[in-house]
Write a protein that holds these residues in place. Sequence first.
Motif, PDB file in Angstrom:
ATOM      1  N   ARG A   6       0.841  -1.198   0.000  1.00  0.00           N
ATOM      2  CA  ARG A   6       0.000   0.000   0.000  1.00  0.00           C
ATOM      3  C   ARG A   6       0.876   1.248   0.000  1.00  0.00           C
ATOM      4  O   ARG A   6       0.572   2.235  -0.674  1.00  0.00           O
ATOM      5  N   ASP A  10       0.823   4.025  -3.044  1.00  0.00           N
ATOM      6  CA  ASP A  10       0.539   5.429  -2.737  1.00  0.00           C
ATOM      7  C   ASP A  10       1.696   6.318  -3.172  1.00  0.00           C
ATOM      8  O   ASP A  10       1.492   7.390  -3.751  1.00  0.00           O
ATOM      9  N   ARG A  13       1.774   6.699  -7.065  1.00  0.00           N
ATOM     10  CA  ARG A  13       0.693   7.553  -7.562  1.00  0.00           C
ATOM     11  C   ARG A  13       0.977   9.025  -7.290  1.00  0.00           C
ATOM     12  O   ARG A  13       0.801   9.879  -8.160  1.00  0.00           O
ATOM     13  N   ARG A  14       1.414   9.315  -6.074  1.00  0.00           N
ATOM     14  CA  ARG A  14       1.650  10.708  -5.722  1.00  0.00           C
ATOM     15  C   ARG A  14       2.886  11.269  -6.429  1.00  0.00           C
ATOM     16  O   ARG A  14       2.906  12.435  -6.814  1.00  0.00           O
ATOM     17  N   GLU A 219      -0.246  12.446   4.367  1.00  0.00           N
ATOM     18  CA  GLU A 219      -0.969  11.927   3.205  1.00  0.00           C
ATOM     19  C   GLU A 219      -0.288  12.278   1.897  1.00  0.00           C
ATOM     20  O   GLU A 219      -0.489  11.601   0.886  1.00  0.00           O
ATOM     21  N   HIS A 221       2.817  11.982   1.174  1.00  0.00           N
ATOM     22  CA  HIS A 221       3.834  10.962   0.934  1.00  0.00           C
ATOM     23  C   HIS A 221       5.090  11.540   0.261  1.00  0.00           C
ATOM     24  O   HIS A 221       5.623  10.993  -0.703  1.00  0.00           O
TER      25      HIS A 221
END
Length: 298
Positions: A6, A10, A13-14, A219, A221
Amino acid sequence: MAETNRELADFLRRARAQVDPSRAGLPPDSRARRVPGLRREEVALLAGVSTDYYTRLEQGRRITPSPAVVEALGRALDLDEAGRAHLQDLFGLTAPSARGSRRPPAVQRLRPGLHQLIDALDGEPALVLGRRTDILAANRMARALFADFERKPRPERNYARWMFLDEAARDLFTDWEDQARTAVESLRLEVGRDPHDRATTELIAELRERSADFDRWWEQHRVHQRTHGSKRLRHPLVGDLTVAYETLTLPGDPDTTLFVYTCEAGSPSRRALDLLAGWTLADPPAGSGPQEQRPGRP
């Protein structure tokens, strides 16, 4: 997905969303972009892999790419050195020697020689941070400049916790947001190295629950490796000053970092630091703090 997967999904994507397509060296494309950053197929093109392969990576599938592919992904996503190291950690490609050959003890303790070293740097503030930014030691000037961490209960001697949960830290740093974000990004980097460390997980859970700023920045990241920089402070005793810092990771203690803070010779900040040193010269026993030296001082 496993927790590490996970984290990987994440992060990819970021990171993809933060790349400027106009600077990525892509062929012309007239299609409208509905979201910021690169498309999955564009990352795949830049990294030299298939779109399906990259999509499975971004979904957190259990795939272990070669070091060459990870390096190509780092280039495609325009990651800095800390970002590439974090990506390697998330893929499990960091060499065992870099992680340490054995599980570190739950409680870190410093050698007496390290305490003597920072005490010898008497004119300059010095901190020793351990895993998850635990404050392992602070010399007289660091206690005077930042806070008397030795007065705090041992579980609260943590730099990130102090930064986010102590109002005095917000008042002390005129660039509090920059310093706080850096603390978050450093913790993110550490989680990638050891995602199963219970104490780190508990610290992050507490900070996310008690600090909206920490939760929001967590959040995002982003990762950051603190090696040098500066801090701007408004000290209650000596006013505004700026200190530069350099960090040293100690040989034989890869989870321990020495921070030394200095000011430019002859600058107003140096004069303020020297004034603070003079006011706190009669160092009280650990735990009494510099504020208690104020009665009778000019």
